[in-house]
Design a protein around this motif. Structure first.
Motif, mmCIF file in Angstrom:
data_model
loop_
_atom_site.group_PDB
_atom_site.id
_atom_site.type_symbol
_atom_site.label_atom_id
_atom_site.label_comp_id
_atom_site.label_asym_id
_atom_site.label_seq_id
_atom_site.Cartn_x
_atom_site.Cartn_y
_atom_site.Cartn_z
ATOM 1 N N ALA A 161 29.852 -22.197 27.656
ATOM 2 C CA ALA A 161 28.506 -22.235 28.231
ATOM 3 C C ALA A 161 28.458 -23.238 29.377
ATOM 4 O O ALA A 161 29.313 -24.131 29.464
ATOM 5 C CB ALA A 161 27.482 -22.638 27.162
ATOM 6 N N LEU A 194 31.882 -19.282 34.264
ATOM 7 C CA LEU A 194 31.591 -18.864 32.889
ATOM 8 C C LEU A 194 31.991 -17.395 32.687
ATOM 9 O O LEU A 194 32.612 -17.040 31.683
ATOM 10 C CB LEU A 194 30.101 -19.065 32.588
ATOM 11 C CG LEU A 194 29.630 -18.650 31.197
ATOM 12 C CD1 LEU A 194 30.345 -19.426 30.103
ATOM 13 C CD2 LEU A 194 28.120 -18.841 31.055
ATOM 14 N N ILE A 220 34.667 -15.851 29.997
ATOM 15 C CA ILE A 220 34.254 -14.817 29.042
ATOM 16 C C ILE A 220 35.151 -13.593 29.182
ATOM 17 O O ILE A 220 35.572 -12.991 28.195
ATOM 18 C CB ILE A 220 32.758 -14.489 29.236
ATOM 19 C CG1 ILE A 220 31.916 -15.646 28.689
ATOM 20 C CG2 ILE A 220 32.386 -13.172 28.549
ATOM 21 C CD1 ILE A 220 30.472 -15.627 29.113
ATOM 22 N N PRO A 228 29.797 -16.198 25.020
ATOM 23 C CA PRO A 228 28.724 -17.121 25.396
ATOM 24 C C PRO A 228 28.207 -17.868 24.166
ATOM 25 O O PRO A 228 27.978 -17.252 23.130
ATOM 26 C CB PRO A 228 27.628 -16.207 25.954
ATOM 27 C CG PRO A 228 28.297 -14.902 26.239
ATOM 28 C CD PRO A 228 29.445 -14.788 25.297
#
Lengths: 459, 459
Positions: free
Chosen positions: A9, A98, A102, A108
């Motif tokens: 995050a 981010l 991912i 997340p």
């Protein structure tokens, strides 16, 4: 509870700044970062915190120049392998990073999930996890301080000590139970009684600290009441001008024309000016009155303002009646002392025999500082907590402790009635459970979810 | 330029988050942090980046639990000793830590001062420093990409190469000058001519890239124009719905009823709906028209909307005249094609012989995707820059390069007229200076102040 997936995050607030930090935690952190990071030095598994400079890449496309900080399990915030990617501080760029993490296998993070993992992995107890959220939300020195002491573990340390005492009693009583037939006493009833009373006193001390702790953590909701034209708005302006209104600078803080936030000597005061209370048939005005009463209802303190240059009238009387019905702490203010005084102070003091009555001129700024001193005194008896002083600040904690006190009282009663050990043990065990729930030793998923959903994402 | 003082600032955006970073840079960084940090391990001077866990304290009062990252000179962002204090992510707590650092000898940093020091210490040139600011502001993939390529030094690398060529010519011509009396030629005039033309071509290539570069960096200001009730607002809604409007999530982004921000395939479109242009005597409406014209004036692209279900009228004609006067790129839209068509397309095409004419139904969402494709094509010929492609994005750069081109042209003219080496050298030196100004080799304080004041504090 072991978490198998790796979470990520953006941990810094949204917006533009020099630096943003994207945080990743979990068993795959190292393998994911190796796929997307190009630096001069290869990433190594090592027991110490490490710093790497290089680029986050997506396939071969450079995304951003970054600094990585690696914290290897168990020496990290969560207790897992944690990687902090410190990138350029824009929202788009941190989101892109981010996205890349991912894409390569992280998922997340939920709000508060890093701290939740820290809790699951024994890096902190539940009161410390709660303190983290409080610290982030802190807007004043008093809020910061109570949170820091809780984070340092002072509260849980004391509770742990209390629990150990109770566990000791239980163990002894249970041994007696094992030898039930033989009627042997391993611990004198007097000793147990003494210990229960002492423990209850300590717990009561925490309960008593709640009002002050809550004020430290949340501040004081103060409402300025009085009939129209007594000088409520000038009073608010005078207070705002004198004290630094730091909180209004924070993005997202609601600031409308009638609410202001003050930092009075380290304490947060949310001050609401009201539309004035009066009995009326006009529907629009009635709505204003309804709102005023709602504000009064949730306030901790009422600043009741009268116009010293006029006689007390029916409207004043009506407001006094309403405020007294609310049974809130009141400070009585006679305003406009720079004008010729007409007010019947005698009558006013009869209405408020126990309340402080102050005479000021909001417009000329006379005695406003005395008001500030009174506010401090009335609202915050005790002031900012001194070093190491532990106050409880959350309703959850207060309720747990009150529950424990009730159970200890029951145990005391059983003791008085010389009832069997079983009954005493049952209640002490119950008290241990609720205290364990408070620090997170025994706690349900519902409570955990409620606590951690209150966090921001990235913590 | 050597900086003697130590600066500090909160480098993360204001607000609540998991982490905030307070950054300090300067010769006293280490001595200051030693006074206010208590950790298990003593802080050491070391050539590698280091991580420490512990507490920031003020006298003996614990302020926050933090992680320090140390970057020792010259291996840091600024080239000085840099310390990043990673604390709990609230505004109050990060301010308290900044206060403590300042109390012990740091001073609050000016906007962009860390990057300015990086520039002064030779860690980056001026175009790279500018790229840092662009990267932080980037709201789309295209903006991120042009900034990253500039940050990687592609632009300054090319310019450096061009400068080296020009310096070579200058040196040779200057040697000839030293042997002035003897009329020796160290370099053929043909060779010089060839090199100047080649250089000028390369520079012109950069100038030509500016329009696209500007679109990548700043996006496109698009205005939706047309008389009332042609469906301008439904068109805007249709576009907003279809494309993710990422930028509006950023705190501080102005979002009023008539302006929206779209990310269309990696490009930023700021779309303004207008009040409609019409000739009017009504003062309030005239104000609306005046604002519309102002918006039209600063726009890059006009989306001119007509109602297909009605005949073209005097109002349409008036708007067409105004828009054509502006000489902006126009996309013509015939809306409401789901209704019976009354519009005279022939007349419309005569008004706009070279413009694209699209037929859509904003309400029924027919052909909106075709509009998006056309928008992309019209506005962004060339698309997102491919890897390593260098576009110039700033007016400052364009102006420097245009100036250099002028000077090279003058040198070429002197060459053609077989004038003395001195004249040729003078102009080439001039071109070298303006190119040097662009990358920061030769630059005035005014320009530097202008560039760095545009940064956020903490970068």
């Amino acid at each position: 509870m072991k978490c198998n997936d790796t979470i990520a995050a953006i941990s810094t607030p949204p917006g533009e700044g020099g630096i943003a930090v994207v945080r990743m935690s979990g068993t795959s952190s190292l393998s994911i970062i190796r796929k997307v990071f190009r630096g001069k030095n290869p990433i190594q598994k090592n027991s110490k915190g490490q710093v790497y400079h290089g680029w986050i890449v997506e396939k071969d496309e450079p995304i951003d120049e970054v600094v990585l900080t690696l914290f290897h399990s168990p020496h990290s915030y969560t207790g897992e392998d944690v990687i902090e990617v410190s990138c350029h501080g824009g929202l788009f760029i941190s989101r892109r990073i981010l996205e890349v993490l991912i894409q390569y296998g992280a998922r997340p993070a939920e709000p508060g999930e890093f701290t939740q993992r820290a809790f699951f992995n024994g890096k902190m107890d539940l009161t410390q996890a709660e303190a983290v959220a409080d610290l982030i939300r802190a807007k004043t020195e008093s809020a910061r301080r109570v949170a820091i002491y809780e984070l340092e573990g002072h509260l849980s340390g004391r509770l742990q000590k209390i629990r150990e005492d109770l566990i000791k009693i239980c163990s002894l009583l249970e041994v007696e139970l094992d030898f039930g037939e033989e009627d042997i006493m391993f611990v004198s009833r007097k000793e147990i009684k003494h210990l229960l009373i002492k423990t209850r006193g300590e717990l009561q001390h925490f309960v008593d600290s709640y009002r002050r702790g809550k004020v430290c953590r949340e501040g004081i909701r103060m409402v300025i009441a009085g009939r129209p034209n007594v000088g409520k708005s000038s009073l608010l302006n005078g207070l705002v001008e004198r004290e630094r209104a730091i909180v209004t600078e924070i993005p997202g803080t609601t600031r409308d024309t009638v609410e202001d936030v003050l930092d009075i000597e380290g304490f947060l005061f949310t001050v609401t000016d009201t539309a004035g209370i009066r009995e009326t048939q006009d529907p629009i005005e009635r709505e204003g009155v309804r709102r005023t009463e709602k504000v009064l209802d949730i306030s901790d303190l009422v600043l009741l303002v009268f116009d010293g240059s006029e006689s007390l009238n029916r409207e004043d009387e009506m407001i006094v009646r309403r405020v007294k019905e609310m049974r809130k702490p009141v400070i009585v203010l006679i305003n406009k002392i720079d004008l010729k005084q007409q007010i019947n102070i005698h009558k006013l003091k009869k209405w408020f025999p126990d309340e402080e009555v102050l005479r000021i001129s909001a417009l000329k700024k006379e005695h406003v500082s005395r008001l500030v001193q009174t506010l401090k005194g009335t609202a915050i008896s005790g002031g900012i907590p001194h070093e190491g002083e532990v106050l409880i600040t959350r309703a959850r904690h207060k309720n747990c402790i009150l529950h424990a006190i009730e159970l200890i009282k029951k145990a005391e009663a059983s003791l008085r009635k010389s009832m069997s050990q079983e009954f005493i043990v049952m209640d002490i065990r119950g008290a241990l459970d609720v205290l364990g729930e408070m620090i997170g030793k025994t706690v349900t998923d519902d409570i955990l979810n409620q606590i951690f959903s209150d966090f921001c994402v990235g913590k």
